[in-house]
Motif scaffolding. Structure first.
Motif, PDB file in Angstrom:
ATOM      1  N   LEU A 162       0.843  -1.198   0.000  1.00 39.27           N
ATOM      2  CA  LEU A 162       0.000   0.000   0.000  1.00 39.27           C
ATOM      3  C   LEU A 162       0.876   1.244   0.000  1.00 39.27           C
ATOM      4  O   LEU A 162       1.864   1.300   0.727  1.00 39.27           O
ATOM      5  N   GLY A 163       0.536   2.235  -0.762  1.00 34.13           N
ATOM      6  CA  GLY A 163       1.201   3.530  -0.721  1.00 34.13           C
ATOM      7  C   GLY A 163       2.697   3.490  -0.971  1.00 34.13           C
ATOM      8  O   GLY A 163       3.235   2.529  -1.510  1.00 34.13           O
ATOM      9  N   ALA A 164       3.374   4.549  -0.537  1.00 36.91           N
ATOM     10  CA  ALA A 164       4.806   4.710  -0.806  1.00 36.91           C
ATOM     11  C   ALA A 164       5.694   4.014   0.223  1.00 36.91           C
ATOM     12  O   ALA A 164       6.829   3.678  -0.076  1.00 36.91           O
ATOM     13  N   ASP A 165       5.191   3.802   1.425  1.00 34.74           N
ATOM     14  CA  ASP A 165       6.003   3.155   2.455  1.00 34.74           C
ATOM     15  C   ASP A 165       6.097   1.660   2.145  1.00 34.74           C
ATOM     16  O   ASP A 165       5.076   0.975   2.060  1.00 34.74           O
ATOM     17  N   PRO A 166       7.309   1.134   1.980  1.00 38.93           N
ATOM     18  CA  PRO A 166       7.451  -0.286   1.621  1.00 38.93           C
ATOM     19  C   PRO A 166       6.950  -1.243   2.702  1.00 38.93           C
ATOM     20  O   PRO A 166       6.728  -2.426   2.426  1.00 38.93           O
ATOM     21  N   ASN A 167       6.719  -0.741   3.909  1.00 39.31           N
ATOM     22  CA  ASN A 167       6.231  -1.601   4.991  1.00 39.31           C
ATOM     23  C   ASN A 167       4.708  -1.653   5.082  1.00 39.31           C
ATOM     24  O   ASN A 167       4.165  -2.475   5.817  1.00 39.31           O
ATOM     25  N   ASP A 168       4.004  -0.772   4.380  1.00 42.15           N
ATOM     26  CA  ASP A 168       2.543  -0.767   4.450  1.00 42.15           C
ATOM     27  C   ASP A 168       1.953  -1.817   3.522  1.00 42.15           C
ATOM     28  O   ASP A 168       2.351  -1.944   2.365  1.00 42.15           O
ATOM     29  N   ILE A 182     -10.060 -12.279   8.669  1.00 47.15           N
ATOM     30  CA  ILE A 182      -9.321 -11.215   9.344  1.00 47.15           C
ATOM     31  C   ILE A 182      -8.554 -10.395   8.316  1.00 47.15           C
ATOM     32  O   ILE A 182      -7.738 -10.930   7.571  1.00 47.15           O
ATOM     33  N   ALA A 183      -8.841  -9.103   8.296  1.00 48.64           N
ATOM     34  CA  ALA A 183      -8.151  -8.173   7.391  1.00 48.64           C
ATOM     35  C   ALA A 183      -7.064  -7.447   8.166  1.00 48.64           C
ATOM     36  O   ALA A 183      -7.234  -7.105   9.341  1.00 48.64           O
ATOM     37  N   PHE A 184      -5.948  -7.225   7.478  1.00 47.03           N
ATOM     38  CA  PHE A 184      -4.846  -6.432   8.011  1.00 47.03           C
ATOM     39  C   PHE A 184      -4.690  -5.210   7.106  1.00 47.03           C
ATOM     40  O   PHE A 184      -4.666  -5.348   5.888  1.00 47.03           O
ATOM     41  N   TYR A 185      -4.564  -4.046   7.722  1.00 45.82           N
ATOM     42  CA  TYR A 185      -4.404  -2.804   6.968  1.00 45.82           C
ATOM     43  C   TYR A 185      -3.450  -1.917   7.768  1.00 45.82           C
ATOM     44  O   TYR A 185      -3.769  -1.496   8.879  1.00 45.82           O
ATOM     45  N   THR A 186      -2.264  -1.647   7.197  1.00 48.35           N
ATOM     46  CA  THR A 186      -1.243  -0.973   7.995  1.00 48.35           C
ATOM     47  C   THR A 186      -0.993   0.482   7.614  1.00 48.35           C
ATOM     48  O   THR A 186      -0.114   1.107   8.194  1.00 48.35           O
ATOM     49  N   MET A 187      -1.751   1.020   6.673  1.00 49.67           N
ATOM     50  CA  MET A 187      -1.519   2.403   6.254  1.00 49.67           C
ATOM     51  C   MET A 187      -2.338   3.354   7.141  1.00 49.67           C
ATOM     52  O   MET A 187      -3.224   4.066   6.685  1.00 49.67           O
ATOM     53  N   TYR A 196      -2.845   7.768   7.221  1.00 45.45           N
ATOM     54  CA  TYR A 196      -3.660   8.502   6.257  1.00 45.45           C
ATOM     55  C   TYR A 196      -5.128   8.316   6.609  1.00 45.45           C
ATOM     56  O   TYR A 196      -5.741   7.299   6.282  1.00 45.45           O
ATOM     57  N   SER A 197      -5.694   9.296   7.284  1.00 46.53           N
ATOM     58  CA  SER A 197      -7.041   9.218   7.816  1.00 46.53           C
ATOM     59  C   SER A 197      -8.082   8.840   6.758  1.00 46.53           C
ATOM     60  O   SER A 197      -8.905   7.958   6.980  1.00 46.53           O
ATOM     61  N   CYS A 198      -8.047   9.493   5.606  1.00 42.10           N
ATOM     62  CA  CYS A 198      -9.082   9.235   4.591  1.00 42.10           C
ATOM     63  C   CYS A 198      -8.985   7.806   4.056  1.00 42.10           C
ATOM     64  O   CYS A 198     -10.002   7.146   3.861  1.00 42.10           O
ATOM     65  N   LYS A 238     -11.529  11.395  13.278  1.00 41.10           N
ATOM     66  CA  LYS A 238     -12.571  10.713  12.505  1.00 41.10           C
ATOM     67  C   LYS A 238     -12.445   9.191  12.511  1.00 41.10           C
ATOM     68  O   LYS A 238     -13.447   8.507  12.702  1.00 41.10           O
ATOM     69  N   PRO A 239     -11.238   8.624  12.315  1.00 44.73           N
ATOM     70  CA  PRO A 239     -11.164   7.157  12.385  1.00 44.73           C
ATOM     71  C   PRO A 239     -11.597   6.616  13.751  1.00 44.73           C
ATOM     72  O   PRO A 239     -12.320   5.616  13.822  1.00 44.73           O
ATOM     73  N   TYR A 240     -11.193   7.279  14.826  1.00 47.88           N
ATOM     74  CA  TYR A 240     -11.598   6.806  16.153  1.00 47.88           C
ATOM     75  C   TYR A 240     -13.106   6.943  16.358  1.00 47.88           C
ATOM     76  O   TYR A 240     -13.730   6.083  16.972  1.00 47.88           O
ATOM     77  N   GLN A 241     -13.705   7.992  15.812  1.00 46.02           N
ATOM     78  CA  GLN A 241     -15.158   8.131  15.893  1.00 46.02           C
ATOM     79  C   GLN A 241     -15.841   7.004  15.123  1.00 46.02           C
ATOM     80  O   GLN A 241     -16.827   6.427  15.581  1.00 46.02           O
ATOM     81  N   ARG A 242     -15.306   6.669  13.960  1.00 51.53           N
ATOM     82  CA  ARG A 242     -15.880   5.600  13.127  1.00 51.53           C
ATOM     83  C   ARG A 242     -15.691   4.235  13.784  1.00 51.53           C
ATOM     84  O   ARG A 242     -16.579   3.395  13.744  1.00 51.53           O
ATOM     85  N   ILE A 243     -14.544   4.034  14.416  1.00 53.51           N
ATOM     86  CA  ILE A 243     -14.286   2.769  15.122  1.00 53.51           C
ATOM     87  C   ILE A 243     -15.346   2.535  16.186  1.00 53.51           C
ATOM     88  O   ILE A 243     -15.766   1.393  16.411  1.00 53.51           O
ATOM     89  N   GLU A 244     -15.802   3.598  16.828  1.00 58.39           N
ATOM     90  CA  GLU A 244     -16.815   3.481  17.879  1.00 58.39           C
ATOM     91  C   GLU A 244     -18.111   2.841  17.381  1.00 58.39           C
ATOM     92  O   GLU A 244     -18.878   2.312  18.181  1.00 58.39           O
TER      93      GLU A 244
END
Length: 111
Positions: free
Chosen positions: A15-21, A33-38, A41-43, A70-76
């Motif tokens: 994902l994205g420019a970071d080789p670890n994402d 189970i999904a893993f998402y490490t980026m 980037y809030s959006c 916003k992500p923490y509000q959505r997680i709720e």
């Protein structure tokens, strides 16, 4: 009963420019189970919630910058656990591995 790893549903992809994402979906202990490490980037993180919900994932393990609102509000809106990243005491690989293994064990306990 010991947890079982059953199969890869969606192979690991960068994902994205970071080789670890990355993102991927596996079946583990009967759950998708999904893993998402980026998580810097809030959006994109908000979009991932919808994406994995539509892909019928039971669990999303994601990184999330704790300065975001916003992500923490959505997680709720979901059944959730928040595990704060254990920080390494140094940049030495042994200390980084210790911190990551600590986090891994906490996550597995939640599954």
């Amino acid at each position: 009963m010991k947890p079982t790893y059953e199969n890869i549903i969606k192979a690991k992809s960068k994902l994205g420019a970071d080789p670890n994402d990355f993102e991927c979906i596996i079946k583990y202990n009967g759950k998708n189970i999904a893993f998402y490490t980026m998580g810097d980037y809030s959006c994109h993180l908000l979009e991932s919630f919808e994406k994995y919900n539509k892909e019928n994932c039971d669990v999303l393990i994601c990184a999330c910058n704790n300065r975001f609102k916003k992500p923490y509000q959505r997680i709720e809106e979901f059944s959730h656990s928040i595990i704060n990243k254990k920080l390494s005491i140094s940049k030495k690989q042994i200390d980084l591995d210790f911190a990551n293994n600590h986090d891994k064990e906490k996550i597995i306990e939640e599954l």
